[in-house]
Design a protein around this motif. Sequence first.
Motif, PDB file in Angstrom:
ATOM      1  N   GLU A   1     -52.390 -27.931 -10.764  1.00 35.18           N
ATOM      2  CA  GLU A   1     -51.944 -28.999 -11.657  1.00 35.18           C
ATOM      3  C   GLU A   1     -52.275 -28.666 -13.113  1.00 35.18           C
ATOM      4  O   GLU A   1     -51.440 -28.846 -14.015  1.00 35.18           O
ATOM      5  CB  GLU A   1     -52.608 -30.313 -11.250  1.00 35.18           C
ATOM      6  N   LEU A   2     -53.477 -28.159 -13.342  1.00 32.56           N
ATOM      7  CA  LEU A   2     -53.880 -27.812 -14.708  1.00 32.56           C
ATOM      8  C   LEU A   2     -53.104 -26.609 -15.239  1.00 32.56           C
ATOM      9  O   LEU A   2     -52.775 -26.546 -16.432  1.00 32.56           O
ATOM     10  CB  LEU A   2     -55.384 -27.526 -14.755  1.00 32.56           C
TER      11      LEU A   2
ATOM     12  N   LYS B   1     -50.070 -27.363 -17.130  1.00 31.36           N
ATOM     13  CA  LYS B   1     -50.228 -27.858 -18.500  1.00 31.36           C
ATOM     14  C   LYS B   1     -50.045 -26.743 -19.528  1.00 31.36           C
ATOM     15  O   LYS B   1     -49.853 -27.006 -20.713  1.00 31.36           O
ATOM     16  CB  LYS B   1     -51.608 -28.498 -18.691  1.00 31.36           C
TER      17      LYS B   1
ATOM     18  N   LEU C   1     -59.413 -28.154 -18.940  1.00 28.79           N
ATOM     19  CA  LEU C   1     -58.527 -27.092 -19.425  1.00 28.79           C
ATOM     20  C   LEU C   1     -59.341 -25.899 -19.925  1.00 28.79           C
ATOM     21  O   LEU C   1     -59.012 -24.740 -19.657  1.00 28.79           O
ATOM     22  CB  LEU C   1     -57.620 -27.628 -20.542  1.00 28.79           C
TER      23      LEU C   1
ATOM     24  N   PRO D   1     -53.449 -26.420 -24.718  1.00 28.60           N
ATOM     25  CA  PRO D   1     -52.348 -27.304 -25.146  1.00 28.60           C
ATOM     26  C   PRO D   1     -52.865 -28.648 -25.607  1.00 28.60           C
ATOM     27  O   PRO D   1     -53.982 -29.051 -25.277  1.00 28.60           O
ATOM     28  CB  PRO D   1     -51.493 -27.433 -23.872  1.00 28.60           C
TER      29      PRO D   1
ATOM     30  N   HIS E   1     -53.513 -32.214 -25.435  1.00 31.72           N
ATOM     31  CA  HIS E   1     -53.588 -33.260 -24.414  1.00 31.72           C
ATOM     32  C   HIS E   1     -54.699 -34.220 -24.801  1.00 31.72           C
ATOM     33  O   HIS E   1     -55.510 -33.937 -25.697  1.00 31.72           O
ATOM     34  CB  HIS E   1     -53.864 -32.670 -23.026  1.00 31.72           C
TER      35      HIS E   1
END
Length: 215
Positions: free
Chosen positions: A158-159, A162, A196, A186, A188
């Motif tokens: 999932e990460l 990103k 992240l 990124p 967020h």
Amino acid sequence: MKKNIAFLLLLLFLQALSISAKSMLEIWKSMPDSMLPYIDRNHRQEMTDFIVMGLKGDVDNLLQGKSIMDTLTQSYIHVTLNESAIMQLRRLPFKGGDSLVCVVRTWKGPVMESEVSFYNQDWQALDTHSMIESGSLQALVPSLLVRPDTMSLSRFVELKGKFDPAMVNARLLVDSDDLEVTLSIPEHNSAIINELNAVVRLTRLKWDGEKYNKY
């Protein structure tokens, strides 16, 4: 007699070497205007003159802003081109020939993204793909994302999403020929920033005289 001939040959060799090997000052000043269209040759000369005199190496650029040479050594230059971009140059030893020039351009917005290129001392472009083991910075992206032992695979996947598209940030070092490469985080919300950061790996590439390789 033989010793005299050998001594003369050595002198000729050293003289040829000194002629072919350009200093960082000469390399910087001879950079084509097309590579820095808003900092002309006269202003590039002023930058180095200021640095040599122990002054701040800043000049007015043609974009109505300031460009600053932050660092100048025998083999490295760092220039803040403007608020959104920096440029680094490093002279690299090359097996069987004159030194090469590695140039890293980095844009700062909205996240850091870099481009690496290589030139000979006369600013003729060289094949970047042959100078990096992976072929390009983008090819390194999979190795720059690593799942921590404490993170589930599903959360890691999932990460990873990103980082699409992935922005590679590269940095030349002042005191080494190495090249550091990582991924830009990124934009967020702060709730996942730590996660992240946890999956991003800083990788250092080593110059072997022909190309950059992973350690």
